[in-house]
Design an enzyme around this catalytic site. Structure first.
Site, PDB file in Angstrom:
ATOM      1  N   LYS A 186       0.835  -1.206   0.000  1.00  0.00           N
ATOM      2  CA  LYS A 186       0.000   0.000   0.000  1.00  0.00           C
ATOM      3  C   LYS A 186       0.871   1.258   0.000  1.00  0.00           C
ATOM      4  O   LYS A 186       0.537   2.257  -0.659  1.00  0.00           O
ATOM      5  CB  LYS A 186      -0.908  -0.007   1.239  1.00  0.00           C
ATOM      6  CG  LYS A 186      -1.755   1.259   1.418  1.00  0.00           C
ATOM      7  CD  LYS A 186      -2.659   1.543   0.219  1.00  0.00           C
ATOM      8  CE  LYS A 186      -3.782   2.523   0.517  1.00  0.00           C
ATOM      9  NZ  LYS A 186      -3.378   3.821   1.032  1.00  0.00           N
ATOM     10  N   HIS A 189       2.018   1.704  -3.473  1.00  0.00           N
ATOM     11  CA  HIS A 189       0.856   2.197  -4.220  1.00  0.00           C
ATOM     12  C   HIS A 189       0.738   3.708  -4.049  1.00  0.00           C
ATOM     13  O   HIS A 189       0.567   4.448  -5.028  1.00  0.00           O
ATOM     14  CB  HIS A 189      -0.410   1.498  -3.712  1.00  0.00           C
ATOM     15  CG  HIS A 189      -1.699   2.183  -4.088  1.00  0.00           C
ATOM     16  ND1 HIS A 189      -2.149   3.327  -3.450  1.00  0.00           N
ATOM     17  CD2 HIS A 189      -2.625   1.898  -5.031  1.00  0.00           C
ATOM     18  CE1 HIS A 189      -3.283   3.716  -3.986  1.00  0.00           C
ATOM     19  NE2 HIS A 189      -3.599   2.864  -4.950  1.00  0.00           N
ATOM     20  N   GLU A 193       1.111   6.735  -6.690  1.00  0.00           N
ATOM     21  CA  GLU A 193       0.051   7.744  -6.771  1.00  0.00           C
ATOM     22  C   GLU A 193       0.650   9.154  -6.768  1.00  0.00           C
ATOM     23  O   GLU A 193       0.236  10.008  -7.568  1.00  0.00           O
ATOM     24  CB  GLU A 193      -0.890   7.558  -5.582  1.00  0.00           C
ATOM     25  CG  GLU A 193      -2.023   8.538  -5.461  1.00  0.00           C
ATOM     26  CD  GLU A 193      -2.809   8.326  -4.181  1.00  0.00           C
ATOM     27  OE1 GLU A 193      -2.997   9.306  -3.433  1.00  0.00           O
ATOM     28  OE2 GLU A 193      -3.212   7.167  -3.916  1.00  0.00           O
TER      29      GLU A 193
END
Length: 485
Positions: A186, A189, A193
């Site tokens: 995460k 991720h 982003e």
């Protein structure tokens, strides 16, 4: 009749509330608790009104008593000390085999620590990334669980039922790996982003300041891009932002102060990359670009003192927009390639077994970086699970080679116009460095040996054999005991 709830959730901010409603929509009864009784009551009387299988729990004791065994309790609270606080409060109330789930943006070393600590208490701990924002939590997020694998069978159905689904109906959720693996994925991720958002803002800056496009024209461009290989959530919302007008009928985006905030996950990604020696340059530049944006007062002063070239583009603007689309795509490929490089190195360092095609699938829907592009990443890793780098996959190799002419024109054009494109330019530099069979690090290593006797290897000798030169004739022959590649 069993009035016990299937799962408990603590923390009724936006994400927590929407996950509760999502679970309840899928047939799960949920016991809920919040530190603030006012917020708890407002949720029960408001969004949860009429839902008899959402159970109000004023105390943690009530929450624990209302759950089926093994108890499953999900924390949707602020990362850091608050998570530890609730763990300590819950421990005396739980039995061996019960499960605590941290669904916040916790730093992965904290998750590693908590898994080990709670395992000693007989409690199964899950650290899971949840991405998709408010809408994703309500309608289907991307969920990235890791931690104690014995817990997975007990939470699998709930997580996969509430997660986003691909066009083929596959759940954007699967077990990531042991200990901190879920929160690490995460974190990466979120780092990607950061990179995606920075790349899009650079394209916006070039069109606005370089080409002189207004918001309506940029809305059309982003709308067109969203129908091609750049089809993604972030391009989609950027298109919508360009079309949004304020109460005066003017583009709202142009009235927003140009200082960007951050919550830390992008920084964590950059720090981890440095710790592991991975050149995740694009995410690093994205973080630093936010830091630079925060120097608003200094930038205003500098803009009145320091001059640069005229930013207006002279040439075929439509052709430049076509080049810009390709430059954005090529830079995006590098960003993801670097992210997957980092995850591969972390898996080696921390002993995780990561399914990289599975990670791409988890990001295919529900999350902030969801895009059609991720389907190609999954195909690449399904075809070759041992793929060293996405740039070596036939599809991505072809795309980036075909795009690089446009990519170079855009970066060169930005330099000539004096418009900063740190993410696009560092992506191009990484691409050129990665494809270069010989870099100038030989000179760097000679410098290190000259001033610090750090030794070097030779191209005409076997790897692992180290040499030191007395460059001045007066330095002696004693070399440093450490050599780090």
């Amino acid at each position: 009749m069993n009035n016990k709830a299937d799962i408990g959730l603590i923390g009724l901010a936006v994400m927590g509330q929407n996950l509760v409603l999502n679970m309840n929509d899928h047939g799960y009864s949920v016991a809920v608790h919040n530190r603030s009784t006012e917020r708890l009551d407002a949720f029960i009387k408001g969004p949860a009104s009429g839902r008899e299988t959402i159970i109000r729990s004023e105390t943690l004791e009530e929450l624990v008593d209302s759950l089926t065994s093994p108890r499953k309790i999900m924390l949707m609270v602020k990362a850091g000390e608050v998570v530890d606080l609730f763990i300590e409060k819950l421990l005396p109330l739980l039995d061996k085999g019960d499960i605590i789930i941290d669904g916040g943006n916790s730093h992965f070393p904290d998750t590693e620590r908590r898994v080990a600590r709670l395992k000693g208490e007989g409690i199964l701990y899950v650290g899971t990334g949840v991405s998709g924002g408010e809408e994703g939590a309500r309608r289907g997020p991307s969920i990235m669980p890791g931690g104690c694998s014995e817990a997975w069978p007990y939470v699998k159905d709930i997580f996969q039922d509430i997660s986003a689904k691909t066009d083929n109906g596959e759940a954007c959720c699967d077990w990531v790996g042991d200990n901190g693996a879920g929160h690490y994925v995460k974190m990466v991720h979120n780092g990607i982003e950061y990179g995606d958002m920075q790349l899009i803002t650079e394209a916006y800056h070039l069109m606005k300041s370089g080409l002189g496009f207004d918001a309506d024209r940029m809305h059309q461009v982003f709308d067109g891009w969203n129908k091609g290989p750049l089809d993604s959530y972030l391009i989609e919302i950027t298109r919508d932002i360009m079309a949004f007008r304020d109460e005066a009928g003017e583009p709202l985006v142009e009235k927003i102060l140009d200082t960007a905030g951050q919550k830390g996950t992008g920084k964590w990604t950059g720090v981890s990359a440095l710790d592991l020696g991975m050149p995740v340059t694009l995410i690093g530049e994205a973080v630093f670009s936010r830091c630079l944006s925060a120097l608003k007062d200094e930038r205003l002063k500098a803009s009145a003192i320091i001059s640069g070239p005229d930013p207006l583009f002279s040439g075929d603007s439509d052709g430049f927009v076509e080049d810009l689309e390709k430059a954005l795509l090529a830079s995006k490929i590098v960003s993801y390639a670097q992210g997957f490089m980092l995850m591969r190195e972390a898996a080696k360092e921390y002993g995780w077994t990561l399914n990289y095609g599975g990670v791409a699938l988890m990001w295919r829907g529900g999350c902030i970086i969801r895009s059609a592009f991720l389907g190609k990443i999954k195909e690449a890793y399904d075809k070759n699970p041992e793929l060293d780098n996405l740039l070596l996959d036939d599809y991505f190799k072809t795309v980036i080679e075909e795009a690089q002419g446009a990519w170079r024109r855009v970066v060169a054009g930005a330099v000539k116009m004096g418009i900063p494109v740190p993410a696009m330019s560092t992506a191009l530099s990484f691409f050129d460095g990665y494809r270069c069979g010989r870099l100038p690090a030989n000179l760097l290593q000679a410098q290190r040996d000259y001033f610090g006797a750090h030794t070097y290897e030779r191209v005409d000798k076997p790897r692992g054999e180290f040499f030191h030169t007395n460059w001045t004739g007066t330095g002696g022959d004693v070399s440093s005991s450490t050599y780090n590649v």
